[in-house]
Scaffold this active site. Structure first.
Site, mmCIF file in Angstrom:
data_model
loop_
_atom_site.group_PDB
_atom_site.id
_atom_site.type_symbol
_atom_site.label_atom_id
_atom_site.label_comp_id
_atom_site.label_asym_id
_atom_site.label_seq_id
_atom_site.Cartn_x
_atom_site.Cartn_y
_atom_site.Cartn_z
ATOM 1 N N ASP A 125 111.498 21.202 20.585
ATOM 2 C CA ASP A 125 112.367 20.232 21.274
ATOM 3 C C ASP A 125 111.703 18.882 21.498
ATOM 4 O O ASP A 125 112.314 17.824 21.337
ATOM 5 C CB ASP A 125 112.758 20.742 22.678
ATOM 6 C CG ASP A 125 113.718 21.902 22.645
ATOM 7 O OD1 ASP A 125 114.272 22.192 21.567
ATOM 8 O OD2 ASP A 125 113.911 22.521 23.710
ATOM 9 N N HIS A 126 110.422 18.932 21.936
ATOM 10 C CA HIS A 126 109.822 17.674 22.367
ATOM 11 C C HIS A 126 109.340 16.790 21.221
ATOM 12 O O HIS A 126 108.982 15.633 21.440
ATOM 13 C CB HIS A 126 108.752 17.930 23.426
ATOM 14 C CG HIS A 126 109.395 18.521 24.655
ATOM 15 N ND1 HIS A 126 110.424 17.881 25.306
ATOM 16 C CD2 HIS A 126 109.209 19.693 25.281
ATOM 17 C CE1 HIS A 126 110.838 18.640 26.308
ATOM 18 N NE2 HIS A 126 110.122 19.741 26.309
ATOM 19 N N ARG B 137 113.325 6.427 20.587
ATOM 20 C CA ARG B 137 113.681 5.246 19.796
ATOM 21 C C ARG B 137 114.952 5.453 18.971
ATOM 22 O O ARG B 137 115.327 4.592 18.196
ATOM 23 C CB ARG B 137 112.526 4.912 18.830
ATOM 24 C CG ARG B 137 111.361 4.221 19.499
ATOM 25 C CD ARG B 137 111.737 2.813 19.891
ATOM 26 N NE ARG B 137 110.731 2.177 20.697
ATOM 27 C CZ ARG B 137 109.793 1.358 20.233
ATOM 28 N NH1 ARG B 137 109.711 1.102 18.964
ATOM 29 N NH2 ARG B 137 108.939 0.815 21.062
ATOM 30 N N ARG C 26 119.822 15.536 24.602
ATOM 31 C CA ARG C 26 118.726 14.587 24.856
ATOM 32 C C ARG C 26 117.569 14.718 23.860
ATOM 33 O O ARG C 26 116.772 13.831 23.698
ATOM 34 C CB ARG C 26 118.218 14.720 26.281
ATOM 35 C CG ARG C 26 117.305 15.899 26.508
ATOM 36 C CD ARG C 26 116.572 15.713 27.804
ATOM 37 N NE ARG C 26 117.358 16.267 28.874
ATOM 38 C CZ ARG C 26 116.866 17.149 29.761
ATOM 39 N NH1 ARG C 26 115.625 17.500 29.702
ATOM 40 N NH2 ARG C 26 117.638 17.638 30.694
ATOM 41 N N GLU D 37 118.297 28.204 22.054
ATOM 42 C CA GLU D 37 118.661 28.337 23.474
ATOM 43 C C GLU D 37 119.905 27.498 23.729
ATOM 44 O O GLU D 37 120.017 26.369 23.218
ATOM 45 C CB GLU D 37 117.519 27.821 24.344
ATOM 46 C CG GLU D 37 116.226 28.578 24.142
ATOM 47 C CD GLU D 37 115.028 27.848 24.745
ATOM 48 O OE1 GLU D 37 115.201 26.782 25.358
ATOM 49 O OE2 GLU D 37 113.916 28.353 24.572
ATOM 50 N N GLU E 117 114.418 37.483 27.839
ATOM 51 C CA GLU E 117 113.247 36.612 27.859
ATOM 52 C C GLU E 117 112.890 36.383 29.319
ATOM 53 O O GLU E 117 113.683 35.827 30.095
ATOM 54 C CB GLU E 117 113.516 35.269 27.166
ATOM 55 C CG GLU E 117 112.259 34.381 27.244
ATOM 56 C CD GLU E 117 112.380 33.066 26.492
ATOM 57 O OE1 GLU E 117 113.238 32.955 25.586
ATOM 58 O OE2 GLU E 117 111.605 32.147 26.814
HETATM 59 N N1 PXP Z 1 111.889 29.668 27.045
HETATM 60 C C1 PXP Z 1 112.994 29.055 27.514
HETATM 61 C C2 PXP Z 1 114.210 29.864 27.769
HETATM 62 C C3 PXP Z 1 113.010 27.668 27.738
HETATM 63 O O1 PXP Z 1 114.126 27.074 28.191
HETATM 64 C C4 PXP Z 1 111.850 26.924 27.435
HETATM 65 C C5 PXP Z 1 111.866 25.445 27.602
HETATM 66 O O2 PXP Z 1 112.717 24.881 26.661
HETATM 67 C C6 PXP Z 1 110.724 27.611 26.939
HETATM 68 C C7 PXP Z 1 110.775 28.989 26.774
HETATM 69 C C8 PXP Z 1 109.474 26.897 26.559
HETATM 70 O O3 PXP Z 1 108.885 26.362 27.714
HETATM 71 P P1 PXP Z 1 107.689 25.355 27.577
HETATM 72 O O4 PXP Z 1 108.207 24.152 26.869
HETATM 73 O O5 PXP Z 1 107.285 25.097 28.999
HETATM 74 O O6 PXP Z 1 106.625 26.044 26.787
#
Ligand code: PXP
Length: 240
Positions: free
Chosen positions: A13-14, A22, A53, A73, A154
């Site tokens: 994601d990040h 940008r 986002r 997710e 999870e």
């Molecule tokens: N598991 C779930 C369900 C999450 O929502 C996230 C964050 O997106 C993660 C795992 C991973 O968490 P982190 O980015 O803190 O490693």
């Protein structure tokens, strides 16, 4: 004793968060997924948020076309279910999503949202997707997840990750071990994640009957300094 090698899910994601800063084309989360796989990720994980986002629908479509497992997710929302189903990932995880949250805040409230979750789990399973529920490591949540028909739970590790002292960390680890054991006894596959990093991951990776860890932020953050291939391999070594 561990059942077998634990799977590493790398959440990208990040990488998209940085690109969206940008609204440009780099860094590309799809390219990041390929590097993460080569470096030892068993699953690529991403969260398609309502506010888009970070990961966009087009990213998700491309990620799901790559070889290997893609785990998505999403919030329990018919619009999000439709968006995710159109991309066809390997598996999904329903998570709570509060507008404005920085990251997922705790597990699902299964009792409060039971009816809606039951409908969504059934819908996703009808599409032959493996369904996971993100829950707190506690007995009532495990029982409710089983009754809802989830394949996987999870466990939220944020309390463990936030522990400030050794005794507190031990207490949270034992809480997780108990919940994983209970899930395993009920025939559920157990995953864990949230807030795991290079300093705190090893004891979690040794929890018996835990099948996978999903880790994002710490791996992407470290990649800025040592590169993504190295940050994934380093995590892989700690998990194995
Ligand atoms: N598991 C779930 C369900 C999450 O929502 C996230 C964050 O997106 C993660 C795992 C991973 O968490 P982190 O980015 O803190 O490693």
């Amino acid at each position: 004793m561990k059942d077998s090698r634990i799977k590493l899910g790398v959440n990208i994601d990040h990488v998209a968060t940085l690109r969206q800063a940008r609204r440009d084309i780099d860094p590309d989360p799809v390219a990041a997924a390929q590097v993460a796989r080569q470096a030892g990720a068993d699953m690529i994980v991403c969260h398609l948020r309502r506010d888009r986002r970070h990961i966009q629908d087009a990213d998700l479509a491309k990620l799901c076309r790559l070889k290997g497992e893609t785990h998505v997710e999403l919030a329990d929302d018919p619009k999000m279910v439709a968006a995710v189903l159109s991309a066809r990932p390997t598996s999904v995880c329903l998570v709570p999503e509060r507008p404005g949250e920085v990251s997922t805040e705790g597990g699902l409230d299964l009792a409060k949202n039971y009816k809606s979750l039951a409908k969504t789990v059934a819908r996703l399973k009808k599409e032959k997707l493996e369904v996971s529920l993100f829950i707190a490591p506690e007995a009532p949540s495990v029982r409710a997840a089983r009754n809802l028909g989830a394949d996987v739970v999870e466990f939220d590790t944020s309390d463990y990750s936030a522990a400030k002292t050794k005794p507190e960390q031990k207490e949270q680890l034992e809480r997780l071990e108990l919940a994983v054991y209970m899930a395993w006894e009920m025939g559920l596959t157990a995953h864990a994640g949230h807030g795991l990093d290079y300093h705190n991951v090893a004891p979690v990776a040794r929890v018996p009957h835990l099948s996978a860890l999903n880790i994002g932020y710490s791996i992407v953050a470290r990649s800025l300094f040592i590169g993504l291939r190295a940050s994934v391999s380093e995590m892989r070594r700690l998990v194995d």
